[in-house]
Write a protein that holds these residues in place. Structure first.
Motif, PDB file in Angstrom:
ATOM      1  N   THR A 244       1.192  -1.553  -0.139  1.00  0.00           N
ATOM      2  CA  THR A 244      -0.299  -0.192   0.102  1.00  0.00           C
ATOM      3  C   THR A 244       0.844   1.599  -0.045  1.00  0.00           C
ATOM      4  O   THR A 244       1.854   1.144   0.968  1.00  0.00           O
ATOM      5  CB  THR A 244      -0.751   0.209   0.832  1.00  0.00           C
ATOM      6  OG1 THR A 244      -1.770  -1.785   1.414  1.00  0.00           O
ATOM      7  CG2 THR A 244      -1.539   1.478   1.175  1.00  0.00           C
ATOM      8  N   ALA A 245       0.424   2.315  -1.137  1.00  0.00           N
ATOM      9  CA  ALA A 245       1.100   3.495  -0.459  1.00  0.00           C
ATOM     10  C   ALA A 245       0.412   4.693  -0.610  1.00  0.00           C
ATOM     11  O   ALA A 245      -0.697   4.774  -1.696  1.00  0.00           O
ATOM     12  CB  ALA A 245       2.183   3.310  -2.230  1.00  0.00           C
ATOM     13  N   ASN A 246       1.250   6.049  -0.348  1.00  0.00           N
ATOM     14  CA  ASN A 246       0.590   6.942  -0.006  1.00  0.00           C
ATOM     15  C   ASN A 246       0.905   7.870  -1.352  1.00  0.00           C
ATOM     16  O   ASN A 246       2.019   7.600  -1.019  1.00  0.00           O
ATOM     17  CB  ASN A 246       0.356   7.606   1.356  1.00  0.00           C
ATOM     18  CG  ASN A 246      -0.691   7.504   2.507  1.00  0.00           C
ATOM     19  OD1 ASN A 246      -1.680   7.347   2.435  1.00  0.00           O
ATOM     20  ND2 ASN A 246       0.112   6.197   3.178  1.00  0.00           N
ATOM     21  N   MET A 247       0.509   8.095  -2.542  1.00  0.00           N
ATOM     22  CA  MET A 247       1.052   9.157  -3.311  1.00  0.00           C
ATOM     23  C   MET A 247       0.850  10.552  -3.156  1.00  0.00           C
ATOM     24  O   MET A 247      -0.305  10.605  -3.821  1.00  0.00           O
ATOM     25  CB  MET A 247       0.204   8.183  -4.655  1.00  0.00           C
ATOM     26  CG  MET A 247       1.498   6.311  -4.768  1.00  0.00           C
ATOM     27  SD  MET A 247       1.658   6.178  -6.638  1.00  0.00           S
ATOM     28  CE  MET A 247       0.201   5.049  -6.163  1.00  0.00           C
ATOM     29  N   ILE A 248       1.679  10.947  -2.318  1.00  0.00           N
ATOM     30  CA  ILE A 248       1.196  12.395  -2.963  1.00  0.00           C
ATOM     31  C   ILE A 248       1.317  13.184  -3.391  1.00  0.00           C
ATOM     32  O   ILE A 248       3.031  13.633  -3.434  1.00  0.00           O
ATOM     33  CB  ILE A 248       1.400  12.771  -1.149  1.00  0.00           C
ATOM     34  CG1 ILE A 248       1.160  11.611  -0.078  1.00  0.00           C
ATOM     35  CG2 ILE A 248       0.847  14.203  -0.706  1.00  0.00           C
ATOM     36  CD1 ILE A 248       2.062  11.973   1.814  1.00  0.00           C
ATOM     37  N   PRO A 249       0.811  14.238  -4.002  1.00  0.00           N
ATOM     38  CA  PRO A 249       1.327  14.957  -5.160  1.00  0.00           C
ATOM     39  C   PRO A 249       1.749  16.668  -4.168  1.00  0.00           C
ATOM     40  O   PRO A 249       1.708  16.660  -3.886  1.00  0.00           O
ATOM     41  CB  PRO A 249      -0.487  15.862  -5.506  1.00  0.00           C
ATOM     42  CG  PRO A 249      -0.697  15.691  -5.188  1.00  0.00           C
ATOM     43  CD  PRO A 249      -0.581  14.689  -3.641  1.00  0.00           C
TER      44      PRO A 249
END
Ligand code: ATP
Length: 357
Positions: A244-249
């Motif tokens: 699982t990954a948070n992909m933060i702009p």
């Protein structure tokens, strides 16, 4: 056992004729080398071309372009039986009218080995896969896991230089699958046999592989150890596909000397990166759920949207600077826990910061 060999594919291409005569490029210029004794997984979503690569290595499919080398020798024109490989299939592909012993002995009989030698070899392999007392049973008297062990024994008894696995555990229930992962890996290590393993199951790939080759739409996205792929995914696709990954702009402010300064979540971070970037570029900061700590005093302001105790970990959803983040506290017994609605601050471990384009 014959010595294990390296496997290389060079600029491998496979196109198929699809519906209405349309060409489908299943494998698009793939090159890779697997070292002798290495256990490598081809991982990717359905249709990414991983089975087609395996079948070209085995010789069941002819490349449209490029080469397959086994032990440094080009094998493109060799039939499957002359390539020193053995395949374990998802469907097991056992002969239903032959018993366990006969299934495993089949290939050796074809080779015209003496029957005493066949018996010794087959019984030895059956013991290794834990089926010594089942030699007389027919496949329909075996569980799925036992059938897969017979299929594995049948491949091993041929003493190939390379073992090829095509989603061998997909038909087993979850618990047995985990057990068989360990068994396959143990036996593979014992024999030191070069192995290529196709799966779409990331946990299977992570737990078994020396290296993982992540594929998408016929091309390689990344090659690396499970740790490398998890900690430093090369693309958003890999970050999303593994774990699982948070992909933060984020926006690049400056870059150089293998570092970038980025602005994200209302703050600035220095990040090590191999990417070639320009100020103003949009990137994604990849933050794994366990790389974030929560506190009451300092960090990036956030609000807890949900907080769930899962036994061995606490599962949070929170919002920070307009972004929704998934966070895991893997030691809730020793940390303060927070409830939905609470205002908190988050800290991201500096050595866990990683960006992708
Ligand atoms: P899966 O996990 O579903 O088996 P995969 O990653 O192994 O997927 P492949 O089986 O290698 O994918 O297929 C790659 C692409 O090639 C897909 O688009 C598939 O439909 C196509 N393809 C595979 N075999 C053939 C064939 N014999 N004829 C036409 N198209 C094919």
């Amino acid at each position: 056992m014959s010595t294990s060999k390296s496997v290389s594919v060079k600029n491998l291409v496979k196109t198929f004729e699809g519906a209405g005569g349309r060409k489908v490029t299943a494998v698009n210029n793939v090159s890779l080398t697997i070292e002798p004794g290495e256990f490598v997984t081809l991982l990717g979503p359905s249709g990414c071309g991983k089975t087609t690569i395996l079948r070209m290595v085995a010789g069941f499919e002819n490349p449209t372009g490029g080469d397959v080398l086994i032990g440094g020798e080009r094998v493109n024109t060799l039939t499957p039986d002359r390539r020193d490989t053995a395949m374990v299939f998802q469907s097991y592909a056992l002969f239903p009218h032959l018993n366990v012993f006969e299934n495993v002995a089949y290939g050796l009989k074809i080779k015209k080995m003496k029957s005493d030698d066949i018996r010794a070899k087959v019984m030895n392999i059956l013991a290794l896969v834990g089926l010594s007392d089942m030699e007389g049973r027919s496949p329909n008297q075996l569980s799925g896991g036992q059938q897969q062990r017979v299929a594995l024994a049948r491949a091993l008894v041929m003493e190939p230089a390379v073992l090829l696995f095509d989603e061998p555990l997909s038909n087993l229930d979850a618990k047995l699958r985990i057990h068989m992962r360990r068994e396959i890996r143990k036996i593979q290590r014992q024999f030191g046999i070069t192995s290529i393993y196709v799966t779409h199951d990331q946990a299977e790939a992570m737990s078994m592989s020396d290296r993982i080759i992540v594929m998408n739409k016929g091309v390689i996205e990344q090659v690396g150890t499970p740790k490398e792929i998890y900690a430093t995914p090369a693309s958003q696709f890999v970050a999303d596909f593994i774990g699982t990954a948070n992909m933060i702009p984020s926006t690049v402010l400056s870059c150089g000397n293998g570092e970038a300064e980025i602005e994200t979540l209302g703050t600035r971070f220095r990040v090590k990166t191999g990417l070639s970037l320009q100020p103003g570029d949009a990137v994604k900061l990849i933050v794994r759920p366990e790389a974030v700590s929560l506190s009451r005093n300092s960090g990036i302001p956030a609000e807890i949207a949900s907080s769930v105790f899962m036994g061995s970990y606490q599962d949070y959803v929170l919002s920070a600077h307009g972004q929704t983040l998934l966070i895991i506290d893997s030691d809730p017994a020793n940390h303060e826990t927070f409830d939905a609605g609470e205002k908190v601050f988050l800290g991201i471990a500096p050595n866990k910061l990683h960006i992708v384009k």
